[in-house]
Design a protein around this motif. Sequence first.
Motif, mmCIF file in Angstrom:
data_model
loop_
_atom_site.group_PDB
_atom_site.id
_atom_site.type_symbol
_atom_site.label_atom_id
_atom_site.label_comp_id
_atom_site.label_asym_id
_atom_site.label_seq_id
_atom_site.Cartn_x
_atom_site.Cartn_y
_atom_site.Cartn_z
ATOM 1 N N ASP A 173 -6.680 -0.786 2.370
ATOM 2 C CA ASP A 173 -7.511 0.217 1.943
ATOM 3 C C ASP A 173 -9.033 0.178 2.437
ATOM 4 N N PHE A 207 0.736 -1.160 -0.011
ATOM 5 C CA PHE A 207 -0.016 0.048 -0.062
ATOM 6 C C PHE A 207 0.921 1.092 0.068
ATOM 7 N N LYS A 257 -8.692 7.606 -2.559
ATOM 8 C CA LYS A 257 -8.297 7.820 -1.165
ATOM 9 C C LYS A 257 -9.593 7.954 -0.534
#
Length: 717
Positions: free
Chosen positions: A209, A13, A26
Amino acid sequence: MYKPIFLAAVLWFCISLNSLADDGYKLWLDYQPIQEAELKSEIELLLGGVYFFGENPTFEAIKNELGLASKSMLEKAPTYTEDRLQNTRLWIGTRAQLSQVLSLTKQTEIKALGTDGYWRGTVELDGKAFYAIVGNQPVGVLYGVFNWLNSIQSNTFDKSTELSDAPKINLRMLNHWDNLDRTVERGYAGFSIWDWHRLPGYIDPRYIDYARANASLGINAVSLTNVNANALILTKDFMKKAKVLADVFRPYGIKVFLTARFSAPIQLEGLKTADPLDPEVISFWKKKADEIYSFIPDFGGFLVKANSEGQPGPHEYGRNHAEGANMLADALAPHGGVLIWRAFVYSHEDDVDRHMQANNEFVPLDGKFKDNVIIQIKNGAIDFQPREPFHPLYGAINQTNVGMEFQITQEYLGQATNLVYLAPMWEEVLKSNTYKPSPTSTVGSILEGDETGQKKTLIAGVSNIGTDRNWTGHLFAQSNWFAFGKLAWDPEAPSEEIAEEWIKLTFGQDPEVVSAIGEILMGSHEAAVDYMTPLGLHHIMGRSHHYGPGPWVTGGRADWTAPYYHQADSLGIGFDRTDAGSGALDQYAPEIAKQWSDPNQIPEKYLLWFHHLPWDFKLKNGDTLWEEIAYHYDRGVKEVREMQETWASLEPKIDPEEFDHVRQLLNIQQEEAEWWRNACLLYFQTFSKRPFPTDIEQPEGDLEYYKSLMFPNAPGI
């Protein structure tokens, strides 16, 4: 042994983070550089001396997050110290670890916050002040750190102010309707993010994520697979794959659940029956649970859809839902597992109003379910419609654990082409007064469990997440994932405040941007209801794909057709659920049934849900029902155009890629709103035989053309 897997994913990541474009990937964790000088100086000081009380995988996750945030906000990495007095400014640890510096009063206060609660504020030792983020368990510390980082990004951090918080709901859960072939039922953002073919050997960095995003909202459970379940997920090969995901998620406080197909004993073991009272079936499920827990020691449990829309269940063996659920619950109980049983049950063989069938099934069984069973009830009695009155099961069963099922993915709300912020709709449901078990009870208060003594509480949401770079297909659909997490943590949170927080974390602090996008969000749900299903109309979308209008849909089982619900004829329109009709209103408390049985007293937003009324029925504003339907459809189109204009005004202030993405989708939404208006009004006019009001934009097009439209390849089927 999950730490190596977790650290490897974190490394991948971090390597890829800097290459990400401003395309929404994001989410709300896009830590922008701090502009305000005093705040920047304060945060630099705190992150310049961070002391962790102890080590564990969750603290490693916190360090990863602090590293990402600090590098983005301050262009420097945090400084960690092993000396908690000399160079430390920020203390991070559990209540037990900080007990020496916390007063007994403060320790008592923090302990009362429970496993997931946290406290942050200033403490003193030997005349020196430290800022501390404290939880009873590491996961509470994690939530506290995310809350602190959010306060920095939204420019609300004040070191002199103490803050504590704890969730009001135990299980805050995403339900993925993901299939093993990576298609997603009712998914509009690409394919499933679970790459079953490459698991367990390949760990996609996206899994980290995903976990970060959920943990930042307090989401602590995920059901990985479709409720229309595939029994293969319960095989050893898939357990190995699910184990890897559980290992990745564990540091972020997220438990894995799986959907269990009721007929699995037949399909996997070759048994002749799946009867929940059969000894061989009982043995199968106990062994299966033991096997799963051998791979995933903190496995959450099963989510089950049974005897609904063709799914197998206990009814096939003459058993009821309690007998089916309790058998599975018994298999999970020795491991502390939970059995979530969906209340979305109805049958085309039952002539009773579909609105009533779940109550008819579950109310007689109240109190007969095991303590580790939760009945998962949709927000409304039909099926995630653009607007529904709250499900009458809320308040009707009080001796059984109940949980909410919201739909985050927009199956009936324009899918991923329409900007619709769902929090106002969910807030409307959560604040609805049920009058049962007490005169002041609301759906939200029932879910919190205090009124009924419910020990296991749940709010679940059907995920809108996929492989699209921005996760949700439409950038603004991220707001619904965000809002779901906030409301699952606190069902009393105001949707407007949630919207403002999401805007600031996603688009920054500019007052004009915050105000304009807030206006778009807060008006978007009502606009969609106006151009789709005003005044309580429901289930008038296209067949199967549920894309676009289809009030003319007929054929096959009645309760999958539009006329079953709108009942339009030459005399009027609407579904009569009063005592003169199906009687569904009697499933609500008497206070509600009395008011809503009167078409002049019921909230007009539910009018045609419960009443079949003449086209010339006069509403409170003096308009006829036919005129008011037309005005709503027309207003919905105009509201979308206003959203377009507001968004266009922000072009100089929004990232170009994000701006153009939303601009194009708003153009599609305008076309679809006009399509809904034209098709529905032209169709209903064939019954009303009345002209359209002259002061609306006249519907265009040919009804037969609209009826001929086909979408065999629409996503999400």
